[in-house]
Design a protein around this motif. Structure first.
Motif, PDB file in Angstrom:
ATOM      1  N   UNK A  36       0.837  -1.211   0.000  1.00  0.00           N
ATOM      2  CA  UNK A  36       0.000   0.000   0.000  1.00  0.00           C
ATOM      3  C   UNK A  36       0.872   1.261   0.000  1.00  0.00           C
ATOM      4  N   UNK A  37       0.452   2.275  -0.720  1.00  0.00           N
ATOM      5  CA  UNK A  37       1.150   3.556  -0.635  1.00  0.00           C
ATOM      6  C   UNK A  37       0.139   4.683  -0.751  1.00  0.00           C
ATOM      7  N   UNK A  38       0.381   5.764  -0.026  1.00  0.00           N
ATOM      8  CA  UNK A  38      -0.595   6.855  -0.089  1.00  0.00           C
ATOM      9  C   UNK A  38      -0.421   7.670  -1.375  1.00  0.00           C
ATOM     10  N   UNK A  39       0.697   7.468  -2.068  1.00  0.00           N
ATOM     11  CA  UNK A  39       0.856   8.144  -3.354  1.00  0.00           C
ATOM     12  C   UNK A  39       0.283   7.262  -4.456  1.00  0.00           C
ATOM     13  N   UNK A  40      -0.239   7.882  -5.532  1.00  0.00           N
ATOM     14  CA  UNK A  40      -0.816   7.059  -6.598  1.00  0.00           C
ATOM     15  C   UNK A  40       0.237   6.273  -7.377  1.00  0.00           C
ATOM     16  N   UNK A  41       1.511   6.693  -7.294  1.00  0.00           N
ATOM     17  CA  UNK A  41       2.581   5.964  -7.996  1.00  0.00           C
ATOM     18  C   UNK A  41       3.538   5.363  -6.971  1.00  0.00           C
ATOM     19  N   UNK A  42       4.121   4.222  -7.287  1.00  0.00           N
ATOM     20  CA  UNK A  42       5.087   3.629  -6.355  1.00  0.00           C
ATOM     21  C   UNK A  42       6.465   4.304  -6.442  1.00  0.00           C
ATOM     22  N   UNK A  43       7.418   3.780  -5.689  1.00  0.00           N
ATOM     23  CA  UNK A  43       8.861   4.116  -5.734  1.00  0.00           C
ATOM     24  C   UNK A  43       9.301   5.193  -4.741  1.00  0.00           C
ATOM     25  N   UNK A  81      -2.398   4.797   4.940  1.00  0.00           N
ATOM     26  CA  UNK A  81      -2.524   4.143   6.241  1.00  0.00           C
ATOM     27  C   UNK A  81      -2.848   5.223   7.268  1.00  0.00           C
ATOM     28  N   UNK A  82      -3.804   4.940   8.134  1.00  0.00           N
ATOM     29  CA  UNK A  82      -4.200   5.924   9.149  1.00  0.00           C
ATOM     30  C   UNK A  82      -5.447   6.685   8.723  1.00  0.00           C
ATOM     31  N   UNK A  83      -5.744   6.673   7.418  1.00  0.00           N
ATOM     32  CA  UNK A  83      -6.948   7.351   6.925  1.00  0.00           C
ATOM     33  C   UNK A  83      -7.849   6.333   6.224  1.00  0.00           C
ATOM     34  N   UNK A  84      -7.301   5.681   5.202  1.00  0.00           N
ATOM     35  CA  UNK A  84      -8.092   4.708   4.428  1.00  0.00           C
ATOM     36  C   UNK A  84      -8.023   3.301   5.023  1.00  0.00           C
ATOM     37  N   UNK A  85      -6.975   3.042   5.770  1.00  0.00           N
ATOM     38  CA  UNK A  85      -6.769   1.725   6.389  1.00  0.00           C
ATOM     39  C   UNK A  85      -6.207   1.918   7.786  1.00  0.00           C
ATOM     40  N   UNK A  86      -6.691   1.133   8.739  1.00  0.00           N
ATOM     41  CA  UNK A  86      -6.180   1.250  10.111  1.00  0.00           C
ATOM     42  C   UNK A  86      -5.474  -0.047  10.502  1.00  0.00           C
ATOM     43  N   UNK A  87      -4.839  -0.017  11.648  1.00  0.00           N
ATOM     44  CA  UNK A  87      -4.170  -1.240  12.121  1.00  0.00           C
ATOM     45  C   UNK A  87      -5.203  -2.349  12.355  1.00  0.00           C
ATOM     46  N   UNK A 406     -15.321   1.988   1.261  1.00  0.00           N
ATOM     47  CA  UNK A 406     -14.959   3.295   1.832  1.00  0.00           C
ATOM     48  C   UNK A 406     -14.783   4.359   0.749  1.00  0.00           C
ATOM     49  N   UNK A 407     -15.037   3.978  -0.489  1.00  0.00           N
ATOM     50  CA  UNK A 407     -14.930   4.955  -1.584  1.00  0.00           C
ATOM     51  C   UNK A 407     -13.498   5.333  -1.914  1.00  0.00           C
ATOM     52  N   UNK A 408     -12.533   4.472  -1.560  1.00  0.00           N
ATOM     53  CA  UNK A 408     -11.124   4.769  -1.877  1.00  0.00           C
ATOM     54  C   UNK A 408     -10.854   4.416  -3.339  1.00  0.00           C
ATOM     55  N   UNK A 409     -10.421   5.412  -4.107  1.00  0.00           N
ATOM     56  CA  UNK A 409     -10.109   5.141  -5.520  1.00  0.00           C
ATOM     57  C   UNK A 409      -8.627   4.806  -5.601  1.00  0.00           C
ATOM     58  N   UNK A 410      -8.323   3.524  -5.605  1.00  0.00           N
ATOM     59  CA  UNK A 410      -6.923   3.109  -5.542  1.00  0.00           C
ATOM     60  C   UNK A 410      -6.350   2.899  -6.941  1.00  0.00           C
ATOM     61  N   UNK A 411      -5.019   2.898  -7.011  1.00  0.00           N
ATOM     62  CA  UNK A 411      -4.335   2.612  -8.274  1.00  0.00           C
ATOM     63  C   UNK A 411      -3.637   1.257  -8.150  1.00  0.00           C
TER      64      UNK A 411
END
Ligand SMILES: Cc1cc2nc3c(=O)[nH]c(=O)nc-3n(C[C@H](O)[C@H](O)[C@H](O)COP(=O)(O)OP(=O)(O)OC[C@H]3O[C@@H](n4cnc5c(N)ncnc54)[C@H](O)[C@@H]3O)c2cc1C
Length: 453
Positions: A36-43, A81-87, A406-411
């Motif tokens: 998982x990453x909070x940015x739409x692109x990895x790296x 993490x912390x907004x769209x996904x929790x522990x 949750x309406x998360x538009x993931x990439x």
């Protein structure tokens, strides 16, 4: 063998190397990994930290991409993490989690005037010139004289980008807004300040040499900084890197003065003590000359000097950020851990929770170091299986349903391919190799093959 489910939060080099090594350790166990990453692109910082005029290092993206392209790791970008996904969510869907969230903030520098207008953190500026989606699009580049505080590679990156002519960056992937901003910059002099001497620098020979090759920028070094004490001489003689660095700077000292329209000055033995200002804005830097203390450190000499500047960048290190429900060492900006096993307040190992990369060991070291780091963390991951969580919904579809609910538009990895092609296309149309997309909405839309607003 039951398939274990593992979540990795952070798709920078540390997260991707950890995923790769885990999949390769599959003989030890059968695992499926979601990254998982909070940015739409990895790296991570390879895309948003490494300077755009370092294409060889940016090229590491090619190797990281090969890992993602194998198809055995799922990537979910634009998920915070912390907004769209929790522990608690992770515990419900996975057997364990590795946090690889890096460090993106500037370390503080506590001197008077540091909060004046025109005083910036290097990390903010790096994020701007590397087209990070979460920083403002414009950067106030109206100073003629600028100070950069710090003696590491990030200080040199910042000084080089500030002094380079924007047209010389067109061969890179810099976004259009960054080109326009740098093009309008009236800068003539960039001053880099180090508290210690030329024998104690933290930058590397390659980064230093590169400064001398920048078009229409003269490097200025000062004879008074090269009157070295025996401890400094010994430090130079005992370290090949530092020896090369000092050889290069000595060549610059003996060169005739140049006629370039911009200058990059390297000052040593200069401890900043105050950022001077008028009407709330930076007007100068007050610093104290230091002298070697015969033990590799420096002491103040009591001689104070002032230099007129209109902007200042502190490149004194990065700092990690705390994550919800995860312990945090606020002194060092890391997740407290023992070889990657996350520790609670009593130094006891928290089952199923690991850390790797800069958030594990602090913001020092090159991309390659995150691989050895991942190996150390994974040695525990592999051994600890018996203590992991028992998720209620371990199936791969359930986490997708959760994000969608949750309406998360993931990439995804495919989404990165679309974005990659789109950026190359933007570049081609402008006679350049690539132009980076900056807007988060545009990145997400392109990645999901939706119309760009
Ligand atoms: C300005 C600069 C220049 C550099 N240049 C070089 C160089 O030339 N060569 C070199 O070898 N090294 C270079 N480095 C060092 C290199 O970038 C690091 O060693 C490496 O990126 C650290 O990897 P990481 O995966 O730990 O962290 P990062 O690369 O920072 O990756 C962390 C990832 O976690 C994600 N994340 C953070 N918080 C959350 C959250 N709450 N939810 C979901 N995701 C999250 C971030 O978006 C990011 O993608 C440079 C570093 C900087 C700062």
């Amino acid at each position: 063998m039951t398939k274990l489910r593992l979540a990795i939060v952070g798709a920078g080099p540390a997260g991707i190397y950890a995923a790769d090594l885990l999949i390769k350790a599959e003989r030890a166990f059968d695992v499926s990994i979601d990254l998982f990453d909070h940015l739409p692109a990895p790296y991570g910082l390879v895309r948003y930290g490494v300077a755009p005029d370092h294409p060889r290092i940016k090229g590491i993206i090619g190797a990281l991409r090969e890992v993602l392209d194998r198809g055995d790791i799922r990537f979910f970008g634009n998920v915070r993490y912390g907004v769209d996904l929790t522990l608690d969510d992770l515990k419900k869907h996975y057997n364990a989690v590795i946090f690889a969230t890096g460090a993106v903030k500037d370390a503080e520098l506590d001197i008077p005037g540091i909060d004046l207008d025109g005083s910036y953190g290097a990390a903010e500026f790096v994020s701007w010139f590397d087209g990070h989606p979460d920083v403002p699009r414009t950067w106030p580049l109206n100073a003629r004289e600028v100070a950069v505080l710090g003696n590491g590679n990030v200080a040199l990156d910042v000084a080089r980008i500030l002094s380079k002519h924007a047209d010389d960056l067109l061969v890179t992937e810099i976004p259009s807004n960054v080109y326009e901003g740098l093009k309008a910059s009236p800068v003539t002099d960039v001053h880099v300040f180090g508290r210690r001497g030329p024998a104690q620098v933290k930058f590397t020979p390659l980064e230093l040499r590169e400064l001398g090759e920048v078009n229409d920028v003269d490097i200025v070094v000062y004879d008074e900084d090269f009157d070295l004490d025996p401890a400094s001489e010994a430090a130079i003689a005992s370290n090949k890197q530092v020896m090369v660095i000092n050889r290069v700077m000595n060549q610059w000292r003996t060169r005739p003065a140049g006629t370039a329209s911009r200058r990059l000055h390297l000052h040593f033995y200069a401890r900043p003590v105050e950022v001077l200002g008028a009407d709330g804005a930076v007007t100068g830097l007050r610093y104290e000359r230091t002298a070697p203390d015969a033990a590799g450190g420096v002491v103040g000499t009591g001689e104070f000097r002032e230099l007129p500047i209109q902007a200042l960048y502190r490149a004194v290190g990065y700092f990690g950020s705390p994550l919800d429900d995860v312990p945090f060492d606020s002194l060092h900006g890391v997740i407290p851990n023992r070889e990657g096993q996350v520790l609670d307040d009593h130094d006891a190992v928290i089952p199923g929770v690991y850390a790797t990369g800069w958030i594990k060991r602090g913001p020092v070291g090159l991309i390659g170091h995150t691989k050895s780091d991942a190996m150390e963390t994974l040695s525990h991951v592999v051994r600890d299986q018996a203590n992991w969580w028992s998720p209620a919904s371990p199936d791969e579809a359930s986490v997708v349903e959760l994000l969608e609910s949750r309406g998360v538009i993931y990439t995804t990895v495919d989404g990165w391919h679309y974005l990659d092609q789109y950026e190359l296309g933007l570049g081609e149309a402008a006679g350049r190799t690539r132009i980076k997309v900056v807007e988060r909405d545009e990145m997400v839309a392109v990645s999901n093959q939706q119309p760009v607003a």
